[in-house]
Write a protein that holds these residues in place. Structure first.
Motif, short mmCIF file in Angstrom:
data_model
loop_
_atom_site.label_atom_id
_atom_site.label_comp_id
_atom_site.label_asym_id
_atom_site.label_seq_id
_atom_site.Cartn_x
_atom_site.Cartn_y
_atom_site.Cartn_z
N GLY A 159 0.81 -1.21 0.00
CA GLY A 159 0.00 0.00 0.00
C GLY A 159 0.84 1.26 0.00
O GLY A 159 0.48 2.26 -0.63
N LEU A 160 1.96 1.23 0.69
CA LEU A 160 2.87 2.39 0.70
C LEU A 160 3.43 2.63 -0.70
O LEU A 160 3.48 3.76 -1.18
CB LEU A 160 4.01 2.16 1.70
CG LEU A 160 3.63 1.96 3.17
CD1 LEU A 160 4.87 1.67 4.00
CD2 LEU A 160 2.91 3.18 3.71
N LEU A 161 3.87 1.54 -1.35
CA LEU A 161 4.44 1.67 -2.69
C LEU A 161 3.40 2.17 -3.68
O LEU A 161 3.68 3.02 -4.54
CB LEU A 161 5.00 0.31 -3.15
CG LEU A 161 6.08 -0.32 -2.25
CD1 LEU A 161 6.47 -1.69 -2.78
CD2 LEU A 161 7.29 0.59 -2.16
N HIS A 162 2.18 1.64 -3.56
CA HIS A 162 1.11 2.05 -4.48
C HIS A 162 0.72 3.52 -4.26
O HIS A 162 0.42 4.24 -5.21
CB HIS A 162 -0.11 1.16 -4.28
CG HIS A 162 -1.25 1.48 -5.19
ND1 HIS A 162 -1.12 1.50 -6.56
CD2 HIS A 162 -2.54 1.83 -4.93
CE1 HIS A 162 -2.28 1.81 -7.12
NE2 HIS A 162 -3.16 2.04 -6.15
N ALA A 163 0.75 3.96 -3.00
CA ALA A 163 0.40 5.36 -2.70
C ALA A 163 1.36 6.32 -3.39
O ALA A 163 0.97 7.38 -3.88
CB ALA A 163 0.41 5.58 -1.19
N VAL A 164 2.64 5.95 -3.44
CA VAL A 164 3.62 6.80 -4.12
C VAL A 164 3.35 6.82 -5.62
O VAL A 164 3.44 7.86 -6.28
CB VAL A 164 5.05 6.31 -3.82
CG1 VAL A 164 6.08 7.11 -4.61
CG2 VAL A 164 5.34 6.42 -2.32
N GLU A 165 3.00 5.65 -6.18
CA GLU A 165 2.69 5.58 -7.61
C GLU A 165 1.48 6.46 -7.94
O GLU A 165 1.41 7.05 -9.03
CB GLU A 165 2.40 4.14 -8.02
CG GLU A 165 3.63 3.26 -8.11
CD GLU A 165 3.32 1.92 -8.73
OE1 GLU A 165 2.16 1.72 -9.16
OE2 GLU A 165 4.22 1.07 -8.81
N GLN A 166 0.52 6.55 -7.04
CA GLN A 166 -0.71 7.28 -7.31
C GLN A 166 -0.48 8.76 -7.56
O GLN A 166 -1.29 9.42 -8.21
CB GLN A 166 -1.69 7.10 -6.14
CG GLN A 166 -2.36 5.73 -6.12
CD GLN A 166 -3.36 5.65 -4.97
OE1 GLN A 166 -3.04 5.87 -3.82
NE2 GLN A 166 -4.60 5.32 -5.32
N ILE A 167 0.60 9.31 -7.01
CA ILE A 167 0.86 10.74 -7.22
C ILE A 167 1.97 10.96 -8.24
O ILE A 167 2.56 12.04 -8.31
CB ILE A 167 1.20 11.44 -5.89
CG1 ILE A 167 2.37 10.76 -5.17
CG2 ILE A 167 -0.01 11.49 -4.98
CD1 ILE A 167 2.83 11.50 -3.94
N GLY A 168 2.30 9.92 -9.03
CA GLY A 168 3.18 10.11 -10.17
C GLY A 168 4.64 9.85 -9.93
O GLY A 168 5.48 10.13 -10.79
N TYR A 169 4.99 9.29 -8.77
CA TYR A 169 6.39 8.95 -8.50
C TYR A 169 6.51 7.43 -8.46
O TYR A 169 5.55 6.71 -8.71
CB TYR A 169 6.84 9.58 -7.18
CG TYR A 169 6.79 11.09 -7.20
CD1 TYR A 169 7.90 11.85 -7.56
CD2 TYR A 169 5.60 11.76 -6.89
CE1 TYR A 169 7.83 13.23 -7.61
CE2 TYR A 169 5.52 13.14 -6.93
CZ TYR A 169 6.65 13.87 -7.30
OH TYR A 169 6.58 15.24 -7.35
#
Length: 826
Positions: A159-169
Motif C-alpha cells: 500500500g505504501l508503494l502504491h500510494a507513491v505511484e498514485q501521485i506520479g512517483y
C-alpha cells in the motif's frame, strides 16, 4: 541450474526481475515456470526464484513492461496492483522492513524516483502521512530515500508503494547491496539523455551557423532545409532528453492546489515548450526566428549541471553503501545442519533467518547472526572503526561486513536485508538531512516562492514586449524563464549539507540529525564525559583496597561480579573480566540486582557505585593511596555496616583527545568535564587534559541540570558522552555526539555517533562545520546576486535564450562544484 525442460526462451535483452540491461558476457539464467529467464546479477535471479518458490508469480503477471515505471498516473485506481502485492509476503516483508522503536510498528526504507526538488519531497511526505497506519515519514532529498514507520495491521508495504505511484512517483524497497547497481543505472540513464542533448546541440548549431554569419549566398530552399533539419534534431532533445522534466512539471502543476508551490522544473519546461512552439510556428509560417539552437543548448547545459549534481549526491551517500559493496553475492549454506556438513552455494539474498552458513577464513560475513561453532577473530573496522581484530566465541553476535580472519566458523542467520546492522547504519545516515537545518528549510521555502514570482515576471515581460516589439515578446519571455531558473537557489544549501555529511561519514562520524553541522559552528560550550569518552573505556582492575576484615579479596570480587553481570558500562566489564581472569565464580545473591542509571547497583544490603551515592563522603584515602590511585576510577562496595572494599580501575586516554580539546579551546569554546568518578580522579584527568572547569561525582541529573543552566544563559551546548548512561544530558544538549558504535548509541538521544576510536574526527568535524557554513553562505549569496542581475538583464531583452541557458547552467554548476569542495576536507 534447474534441469526442467525449457518451453520458451527470454530474449528480451533485459533482466527478467528489474528490467536492467544484460551484458553479453555476464548474465545469469534460470528456468522459471517452464521458461528460461535471464538476469543481470545473482541478486535479481535469487529474488525471482524466491518469488516463484513462494507461489507469487503474480508479481510478474501484470507488471509494467521491463525497465518501465508508471509514468501516466491518470486513472490509477485505489486497488493495489498485483505486481506490488508480492511485497506483503512474509519472506519479502522480513527482508525489506525492520522492527521500530515503537512496539508493533515496522520501519522501512524506500528508494524514491523522480524526486526533483523540495516540492516533490513535501508532496510525498504529506501524501504518505495521510494513509491510515502511517506513523511517520521522513524523506532525504540528497539520497532520495524515504524512511517510513507504519502499523502493519492498518497499512501494508504494498500500500505504501502504491500510494507513491498514485501521485506520479515510483518507490521500491531499498536494500544496501543493490544501491551500487541502482546508482550506476541512474547515472547511465541521465548520461544517455545528456549524450542525445549534446549531439543534438552540436548538429543544430552547425545548421544554424549560416544564419549567424549572415551568409548572403544561402538560398531560400537551403535555409528551409536547414530549418526543418534543425527541427527534426530538436524533437528527440525535447521529448527524450527533457522528457522527465516535463513529467515532473506536469505533476507539480496538477497538484498545485494541494502543495501551494511549484517545482523548479515548471519554469524550465515552460521555457522549452514556449521556445519550441514559437520556433515551429516561425518555421511553418516562414517568419521570425527559430529557437532550436537555444533549446538544444539549454537542455544540454542543464542536464550537464544535473549530472554533476547527481555525482555529488551519490558521492555524499558513501558511508553505509560503501560497506554494502564489501558484502559477498553468494554464501555457503548447510542444507541439513546438524545432521550433515554438506553445504550448497546460494545467493545471499536467498538467506532467511534460521539458516546455518559456513564462513571460511578470509571471507566477509554476509548477514547478521550468531556464532554456532568455531572460535575466530573478526575485523569489524568497516562497521565500528575498531582496527584491532575482535575475538569471537560461541554465542557472540556476528555482523554483515565483518571479515573472518583466523579459522572457519558456522553461524546462524538472524537478520537479512534491512534488518542488518549495515542497513541500520544506512538508516542513521538517511536521517541526517531529513530534519532540515533552518537555513536549508528557509532556502527551499523561498525557492518555491521564487518560482511563482518568476512565472509572473515572465508573463508581465511578455505582455510588455508585445506592445513594444511583438516579434521579440516570446524570445524575451523565454530568456527570463531560462536565465533566472531557481535551480541554483534550490541547490545552494542541500548540496553543501550533502557534501559535508559525506565528508564526516568518511572520517568516522555518523550524523543522525540534520542540524549537527549548523549547530557545531555556533557551539559556545563543550561538555564532556570522562570514562569511555576522553578515555578508551577499556579500563583494567588495578587493585582492590580497604577490604573489610570479614571479607576476602575473592569474596568481594565475586560479589561485585554477580552485581555487574549483564551490565555494559566499561567499569562493569573490567570488574567481570578481572574476576574471570582469576577464575572466580560470581556469588549467589539473595536479592535481585537493581541498577540506577548513572548511580550504581543495589542487591539487598549490597550497594556498588560511586562514593557520593553510597554516602561515604567521610571516607578518605591516605596521601600515599591518593598518589598511587589519583589516575584511577574508584568504585565502592558497601552494605548496611559501611564500606566493604574499593575497586581501583585504571583507564588510558583516548587517542586524539588532547588535540580535540586544544582545538575547541583555541576556537573560543569553553570546555567542561563532568564525570561520575571520584572528584580526585576527575581533578587529575582535568589537569591532564588542560580543562579548567570540571566536576566529579556528577550524577546524570547533575549533568542534565548543568546543561540547562548554561542554556539559560544563552549558551549553545555541545555534549560528548559514551551513550551508556549519558542519555539525559545528550538529549538536552543543542548538539550531541555519542562515542562508540552500535544501536544503543543511536537510541541514547545523540545527534551523531562517532564510530572511530580516535577523537580526531570531532576536531575535523568542528573545522568542517565552519567551512560548511561559509560555503552555504557563498552559495546563497551567489544565487541571490545572480538572479538580481540576470532577471533585469533578461527583461530588458539584452540576452538571447541560449545565452541565458548557459548562464543558468553555469550558475547551478558553480553552486554544486563549490559545495563539492567539502568532499576533500580532512
Amino acid at each position: 541450474m534447474n534441469s526442467k525442460p525449457v518451453t520458451s526462451l527470454d530474449t528480451s535483452g533485459n533482466c527478467y526481475h528489474c528490467g536492467g540491461d544484460l551484458l553479453p558476457d555476464s548474465f545469469y539464467q534460470a528456468d522459471l515456470a517452464g521458461s528460461s529467464r535471464s538476469f543481470c546479477c545473482a541478486g535479481c535471479m535469487a529474488i525471482a526464484q524466491t518469488i516463484h518458490g513462494q507461489g507469487l508469480e503474480s508479481f510478474y503477471a501484470r507488471r509494467i513492461p521491463l525497465g518501465g515505471k508508471p509514468e501516466n498516473i491518470s486513472g490509477v485506481s485505489d486497488q493495489v496492483p498485483d505486481h506490488l502485492l508480492a511485497y506483503d509476503d512474509p519472506v519479502l516483508l522480513d527482508r525489506f522492513t525492520r522492527a521500530s522503536i515503537n512496539p508493533g510498528d515496522l520501519e522501512t526504507t524506500l528508494r524514491l524516483e523522480k524526486i526533483r526538488c523540495a516540492a516533490c519531497v513535501w508532496l510525498n511526505e504529506q501524501h504518505l502521512r495521510r494513509l491510515p497506519g502511517v506513523q511517520d515519514v521522513q524523506i532525504n532529498y540528497v539520497t532520495q530515500r524515504a524512511t517510513v514507520r507504519f502499523n502493519p495491521q492498518l497499512v501494508h508495504l504494498s500500500g505504501l508503494l502504491h500510494a507513491v505511484e498514485q501521485i506520479g512517483y515510483a518507490a521500491w524497497p531499498f536494500e544496501p547491496s543493490e544501491a551500487a547497481d541502482i546508482s550506476k543505472r541512474e547515472r547511465r540513464q541521465l548520461l544517455m539523455r545528456l549524450g542525445v542533448a549534446m549531439l543534438g546541440m552540436m548538429q543544430v548549431m552547425m545548421y544554424a551557423w549560416p544564419t549567424y554569419t549572415g551568409a548572403e549566398d544561402l538560398l531560400a530552399e537551403h535555409a528551409l532545409l536547414l530549418g526543418w533539419t534543425s527541427w527534426a534534431l530538436t524533437v528527440p532533445v525535447v521529448f527524450y532528453s527533457a522528457g522527465p522534466m516535463f513529467l515532473a512539471a506536469w505533476h507539480s502543476i496538477r497538484l498545485f492546489s494541494k502543495t501551494k508551490t511549484l517545482g523548479m522544473d515548471v519554469p524550465v519546461t515552460l521555457a522549452i515548450a514556449l521556445a519550441f512552439l514559437a520556433g515551429t510556428i516561425s518555421l511553418v509560417a516562414g517568419i521570425g526566428q527559430s529557437y532550436f539552437d537555444s533549446i538544444t543548448m539549454f537542455v544540454a547545459f542543464l542536464l550537464g549541471a544535473r549530472y554533476v549534481e547527481l555525482l555529488a549526491r551519490q558521492d555524499a551517500q558513501g558511508g553505509a553503501e560503501a560497506l554494502a559493496k564489501q558484502l559477498p553475492a553468494t554464501c555457503d549454506r548447510l542444507e541439513d545442519y546438524p545432521n550433515t556438513d554438506q553445504s550448497k552455494s546460494i545467493p545471499v539474498v536467498r538467506c532467511v533467518p534460521g539458516d546455518v552458513l559456513r564462513i571460511a577464513p578470509g571471507e566477509i560475513i554476509p548477514v547478521d547472526g550468531i556464532l554456532l561453532a568455531g572460535d575466530s577473530s573478526l575485523d569489524e573496522s568497516l562497521l565500528s572503526g575498531e582496527s584491532r581484530p575482535i575475538a569471537k566465541k560461541i554465542g557472540d553476535h556476528l555482523y554483515a561486513g565483518s571479515h573472518n580472519i583466523v579459522s572457519p566458523i558456522l553461524m546462524r542467520v538472524q537478520a537479512v536485508g534491512q534488518g542488518t546492522r549495515i542497513a541500520g547504519i544506512a538508516s542513521l545516515l538517511d536521517k541526517a538531512l531529513q530534519a532540515k537545518p533552518q537555513v536549508v528549510g528557509l532556502a527551499e521555502k523561498w525557492a518555491g516562492y521564487f518560482v511563482v514570482f518568476l512565472m509572473t515576471a515572465a508573463a508581465l515581460t511578455a505582455v510588455t514586449w508585445f506592445y513594444l516589439d511583438a516579434n521579440r515578446a516570446w524570445e524575451v519571455a523565454v530568456a527570463v524563464l531560462v536565465a533566472s531558473c531557481p535551480c541554483a537557489l534550490s541547490l545552494a544549501t542541500p548540496a553543501a549539507m550533502a557534501a559535508a555529511q559525506g565528508a564526516v561519514t568518511k572520517l568516522g562520524l555518523l550524523v543522525v540529525r540534520g542540524h549537527v553541522m549548523e549547530t557545531l559552528a555556533k557551539a559556545t560550550d563543550l561538555v564532556l564525559d570522562k570514562t569511555g569518552t576522553l578515555t578508551t573505556g577499556r579500563p583494567e582492575l588495578q587493585d582492590i583496597i580497604h577490604i573489610r576484615e570479614d571479607y576476602s579479596r575473592e569474596k568481594v570480587l565475586a560479589i561485585a561480579m554477580a552485581m555487574e553481570l549483564g551490565q555494559k558500562h566499561p567499569l562493569a566489564v573490567a570488574i567481570i573480566e578481572a574476576g574471570q581472569a582469576e577464575s572466580i565464580t560470581p556469588a549467589l545473591l539473595a536479592d535481585e540486582c537493581i541498577g540506577e542509571l548513572g548511580r550504581g547497583l543495589r542487591s539487598g544490603d549490597f550497594r556498588l557505585g560511586s562514593r557520593q551515592w553510597l554516602d561515604l563522603t567521610d571516607h578518605q584515602l591516605s596521601k600515599e593511596q591518593q598518589q598511587a590511585y589519583q589516575q584511577s576510577s574508584l568504585v565502592y562496595l558497601s552494605d548496611k555496616k559501611g564500606l566493604i572494599a574499593i575497586f581501583a580501575l585504571l583507564d588510558t586516554p583516548r587517542e586524539g583527545a588532547q588535540d580535540f580539546i586544544r582545538a575547541a579551546q583555541q576556537r573560543g569554546i569553553k570546555v567542561h568535564l563532568l564525570s561520575g568518578d571520584d572528584p580526585q580522579t576527575v581533578a587529575w584527568w582535568a589537569k591532564y587534559f588542560g580543562i579548567q572547569d570540571y566536576l566529579g561525582g556528577a550524577l546524570p541529573e547533575d549533568k542534565y541540570r548543568f546543561s540547562q543552566e548554561l542554556q539559560s544563559q544563552g549558551k549553545t551546548i555541545w555534549a560528548v558522552g559514551d551513550g551508556v548512561n549519558d542519555a539525559p544530558f545528550l538529549a538536552q544538549a543543542d548538539v550531541s555526539v555519542a562515542v562508540g558504535s552500535g544501536a544503543p548509541l543511536a537510541q541514547a538521544g545523540a545527534d551523531a555517533v562517532l564510530t572511530a576510536e580516535s577523537l580526531k574526527p570531532l576536531m575535523q568535524a568542528l573545522a568542517l562545520a565552519d567551512k560548511t557554513q561559509l560555503i552555504m553562505k557563498q552559495n546563497l549569496i551567489w544565487a541571490f546576486v545572480y538572479n538580481i542581475v540576470a532577471i533585469p538583464v533578461a527583461m530588458m531583452g539584452w540576452v538571447n535564450p541560449w545565452i541565458a541557458g548557459i548562464g543558468m547552467s553555469l550558475s547551478s554548476l558553480a553552486v554544486t562544484l563549490n559545495a563539492w569542495r567539502l568532499r576533500k576536507s580532512d
